[in-house]
Structure formats: structure tokens, C-alpha cells
Design an enzyme around this catalytic site. Structure first.
Site, PDB file in Angstrom:
ATOM      1  N   ASN A 145      57.887  79.455  43.910  1.00  0.00           N
ATOM      2  CA  ASN A 145      59.243  79.433  43.764  1.00  0.00           C
ATOM      3  C   ASN A 145      59.682  80.876  43.563  1.00  0.00           C
ATOM      4  O   ASN A 145      59.740  81.353  42.452  1.00  0.00           O
ATOM      5  CB  ASN A 145      59.947  78.482  42.762  1.00  0.00           C
TER       6      ASN A 145
ATOM      7  N   ALA B  63      65.270  84.330  43.619  1.00  0.00           N
ATOM      8  CA  ALA B  63      66.135  85.251  44.546  1.00  0.00           C
ATOM      9  C   ALA B  63      65.148  86.309  45.406  1.00  0.00           C
ATOM     10  O   ALA B  63      65.715  86.940  46.382  1.00  0.00           O
ATOM     11  CB  ALA B  63      66.979  86.061  43.723  1.00  0.00           C
TER      12      ALA B  63
ATOM     13  N   HIS C 150      64.714  85.859  49.085  1.00  0.00           N
ATOM     14  CA  HIS C 150      65.673  86.382  50.385  1.00  0.00           C
ATOM     15  C   HIS C 150      65.598  87.833  50.391  1.00  0.00           C
ATOM     16  O   HIS C 150      66.358  88.551  51.013  1.00  0.00           O
ATOM     17  CB  HIS C 150      67.123  85.779  49.628  1.00  0.00           C
TER      18      HIS C 150
ATOM     19  N   ASP D 295      54.215  90.517  51.667  1.00  0.00           N
ATOM     20  CA  ASP D 295      52.911  91.038  51.839  1.00  0.00           C
ATOM     21  C   ASP D 295      51.888  90.706  50.900  1.00  0.00           C
ATOM     22  O   ASP D 295      50.581  90.731  51.413  1.00  0.00           O
ATOM     23  CB  ASP D 295      53.256  92.742  51.830  1.00  0.00           C
TER      24      ASP D 295
ATOM     25  N   PRO E   8      62.371  85.279  39.315  1.00  0.00           N
ATOM     26  CA  PRO E   8      63.452  85.444  38.193  1.00  0.00           C
ATOM     27  C   PRO E   8      64.468  84.568  37.860  1.00  0.00           C
ATOM     28  O   PRO E   8      64.732  83.638  38.929  1.00  0.00           O
ATOM     29  CB  PRO E   8      64.043  86.989  38.819  1.00  0.00           C
ATOM     30  N   ASN E   9      64.815  84.299  36.431  1.00  0.00           N
ATOM     31  CA  ASN E   9      65.865  83.560  36.141  1.00  0.00           C
ATOM     32  C   ASN E   9      65.369  82.082  36.196  1.00  0.00           C
ATOM     33  O   ASN E   9      66.279  81.364  35.601  1.00  0.00           O
ATOM     34  CB  ASN E   9      67.032  83.450  36.909  1.00  0.00           C
TER      35      ASN E   9
ATOM     36  N   GLU F 284      55.948  77.227  49.625  1.00  0.00           N
ATOM     37  CA  GLU F 284      57.266  77.892  49.217  1.00  0.00           C
ATOM     38  C   GLU F 284      58.154  76.729  48.571  1.00  0.00           C
ATOM     39  O   GLU F 284      58.212  75.688  49.362  1.00  0.00           O
ATOM     40  CB  GLU F 284      57.765  78.649  50.201  1.00  0.00           C
TER      41      GLU F 284
ATOM     42  N   TYR G  61      70.539  73.314  39.475  1.00  0.00           N
ATOM     43  CA  TYR G  61      69.081  72.982  39.264  1.00  0.00           C
ATOM     44  C   TYR G  61      68.885  71.925  38.213  1.00  0.00           C
ATOM     45  O   TYR G  61      67.305  72.132  37.851  1.00  0.00           O
ATOM     46  CB  TYR G  61      68.642  74.647  38.675  1.00  0.00           C
TER      47      TYR G  61
ATOM     48  N   ARG H 215      71.029  82.789  51.397  1.00  0.00           N
ATOM     49  CA  ARG H 215      69.979  82.053  50.841  1.00  0.00           C
ATOM     50  C   ARG H 215      69.276  81.436  51.927  1.00  0.00           C
ATOM     51  O   ARG H 215      68.149  80.751  51.772  1.00  0.00           O
ATOM     52  CB  ARG H 215      70.171  80.973  49.674  1.00  0.00           C
TER      53      ARG H 215
ATOM     54  N   ARG I  98      73.419  76.058  51.003  1.00  0.00           N
ATOM     55  CA  ARG I  98      74.028  77.037  49.854  1.00  0.00           C
ATOM     56  C   ARG I  98      74.514  78.353  50.729  1.00  0.00           C
ATOM     57  O   ARG I  98      74.718  78.388  51.849  1.00  0.00           O
ATOM     58  CB  ARG I  98      73.372  77.303  48.750  1.00  0.00           C
TER      59      ARG I  98
ATOM     60  N   ARG J  24      70.755  77.074  33.095  1.00  0.00           N
ATOM     61  CA  ARG J  24      71.484  77.746  34.206  1.00  0.00           C
ATOM     62  C   ARG J  24      71.805  77.027  35.243  1.00  0.00           C
ATOM     63  O   ARG J  24      71.302  76.081  35.786  1.00  0.00           O
ATOM     64  CB  ARG J  24      70.226  78.752  34.676  1.00  0.00           C
TER      65      ARG J  24
ATOM     66  N   HIS K 165      61.516  75.279  46.383  1.00  0.00           N
ATOM     67  CA  HIS K 165      63.041  75.679  45.617  1.00  0.00           C
ATOM     68  C   HIS K 165      63.576  74.430  45.266  1.00  0.00           C
ATOM     69  O   HIS K 165      63.408  73.447  45.946  1.00  0.00           O
ATOM     70  CB  HIS K 165      63.865  76.104  46.881  1.00  0.00           C
ATOM     71  N   LEU K 166      64.157  74.365  44.028  1.00  0.00           N
ATOM     72  CA  LEU K 166      64.732  73.260  43.450  1.00  0.00           C
ATOM     73  C   LEU K 166      65.918  72.831  44.118  1.00  0.00           C
ATOM     74  O   LEU K 166      66.087  71.481  44.239  1.00  0.00           O
ATOM     75  CB  LEU K 166      65.103  73.630  41.859  1.00  0.00           C
ATOM     76  N   SER K 167      66.619  73.550  44.580  1.00  0.00           N
ATOM     77  CA  SER K 167      67.966  73.543  45.362  1.00  0.00           C
ATOM     78  C   SER K 167      67.559  73.440  46.666  1.00  0.00           C
ATOM     79  O   SER K 167      66.649  74.071  47.038  1.00  0.00           O
ATOM     80  CB  SER K 167      69.051  74.477  44.961  1.00  0.00           C
TER      81      SER K 167
HETATM   82  C1  DQA Z   1      66.026  79.035  44.044  1.00  0.00           C
HETATM   83  C2  DQA Z   1      67.057  79.374  45.055  1.00  0.00           C
HETATM   84  C3  DQA Z   1      67.321  80.831  44.921  1.00  0.00           C
HETATM   85  O1  DQA Z   1      68.171  81.109  46.099  1.00  0.00           O
HETATM   86  C4  DQA Z   1      67.719  81.074  43.758  1.00  0.00           C
HETATM   87  O2  DQA Z   1      67.880  82.551  43.914  1.00  0.00           O
HETATM   88  C5  DQA Z   1      66.997  80.818  42.547  1.00  0.00           C
HETATM   89  C6  DQA Z   1      66.365  79.454  42.639  1.00  0.00           C
HETATM   90  C7  DQA Z   1      65.867  77.368  43.868  1.00  0.00           C
HETATM   91  O3  DQA Z   1      64.704  77.172  43.202  1.00  0.00           O
HETATM   92  O4  DQA Z   1      66.383  76.540  44.298  1.00  0.00           O
HETATM   93  O5  DQA Z   1      66.827  81.449  41.651  1.00  0.00           O
HETATM   94  O6  DQA Z   1      64.448  79.585  44.311  1.00  0.00           O
END
Ligand code: DQA
Length: 149
Positions: A75, A78, A81, A88, A11-12, A99, A24, A112, A108, A19, A101-103
Site C-alpha cells: 500500500n 500517497a 499517485h 521502477d 506514508p501516514n 497493490e 480508513y 487518486r 475519491r 487518521r 488500498h484501504l479506501s
Molecule cells: C491509500 C489511498 C491513498 O490515496 C492515500 O494517499 C493513502 C491511503 C489507501 O489505503 O486507501 O495514504 O493508499
């Protein structure tokens, strides 16, 4: 036939570019997809790059990958977490997972720092921006080449 890697975004992540650019970066999801496509092509991989804001849809895609794809780069945003269901589903897929993550989630907020996915993943890459996706694809290209020989 080229190995097929599913690249999934939660999501997002459709909001990338606008954003929280401090967190990011300025690259859009389309830019990210393009870079992944270039990396895949250079390494002889086929990829499907997808994003959804609906948890059930992501779970359906993971289920459908079983027996059809060779690996998953994810990725989960959210849901990393919060979602036992995504963890599963990834286990049920019986596919190797990286897995991404950009950040750097560990720099953080404490909420997270917990990931439901990390302990079932082959590896975790965070904090390297879009390069993390390309590193994950490089790894799978090498791993799948070794399996094929
Ligand atoms: C994220 C890190 C997550 O905590 C956050 O909710 C995201 C992006 C990242 O790519 O850094 O939506 O997965």
C-alpha cells in the site's frame, strides 16, 4: 521453508486508527499487522510487515527484497499517485506485486485515480479495508503453492 512475502506500507499509514476514520476505519496499523500475521500463519506464509514515511527507505526495502522474498504486497499510500521511483524499484525487484488500498481510491478525488503501480502489479485491491491485505496474502499463498508443486 515457507515462502516469504513482504507487506509494505507507505506514508501516514502509521496514523491509522486516528487518521480520517471515515475513510480508513478505526483499526490501527498494529491491528492490521496482527490480522496479516494471522492470515499468513493460516496459509503457511512468512511475512515481514513494515511501514515508513521515507520514500528512499521504502525503495531500499524493495531493492533488498530481490532474490530474498517471494512476493510483495504494497500500500504505497500517497506515493501511489506520485512516485515513478517506487514503480521502477518494484519492477527491478522482479517480484510479483499486489497493490492494496484501504479506501476505494476511484470514489475519491481525481488525483487518486492515477496509480504508477497498477500497470506493473499482478492485481489491485481497493475499498475493502484491511480485508484487501488478507485477500492479497491468500492469493500469493495459492500462487506460491502452485509454483512449488
Ligand atoms: C491509500 C489511498 C491513498 O490515496 C492515500 O494517499 C493513502 C491511503 C489507501 O489505503 O486507501 O495514504 O493508499
Amino acid at each position: 521453508m515457507k515462502p516469504l512475502v513482504l507487506v509494505l506500507n507507505g506514508p501516514n499509514l502509521n496514523m491509522l486508527g486516528t487518521r480520517e476514520p471515515g475513510q480508513y476505519g478505526r483499526e490501527t496499523l498494529a491491528d492490521l499487522a496482527q490480522r496479516c500475521a494471522e492470515t499468513a500463519q493460516a496459509h503457511g506464509l512468512e511475512i515481514e510487515f513494515r511501514q515508513t514515511n521515507h520514500e528512499g527507505e521504502l525503495i531500499d526495502w524493495i531493492h533488498a527484497a530481490r532474490g530474498r522474498c517471494d512476493a510483495i504486497v504494497i500500500n504505497p499510500g500517497a506515493w501511489t499517485h506520485t512516485s515513478v521511483a517506487i514503480r521502477d524499484a518494484l519492477v527491478a525487484s522482479e517480484l510479483p506485486v499486489i497493490e492494496v488500498h484501504l479506501s476505494n481510491v476511484h470514489k475519491r478525488e481525481p488525483f487518486r485515480h492515477l496509480s504508477f503501480v497498477s500497470s506493473i502489479a499482478v492485481g489491485v485491491i481497493c475499498g475493502l479495508g484491511s480485508q484487501g491485505y488478507r485477500m492479497a496474502l491468500n492469493h500469493f499463498a495459492e500462487m506460491l503453492r502452485e509454483h512449488a508443486t
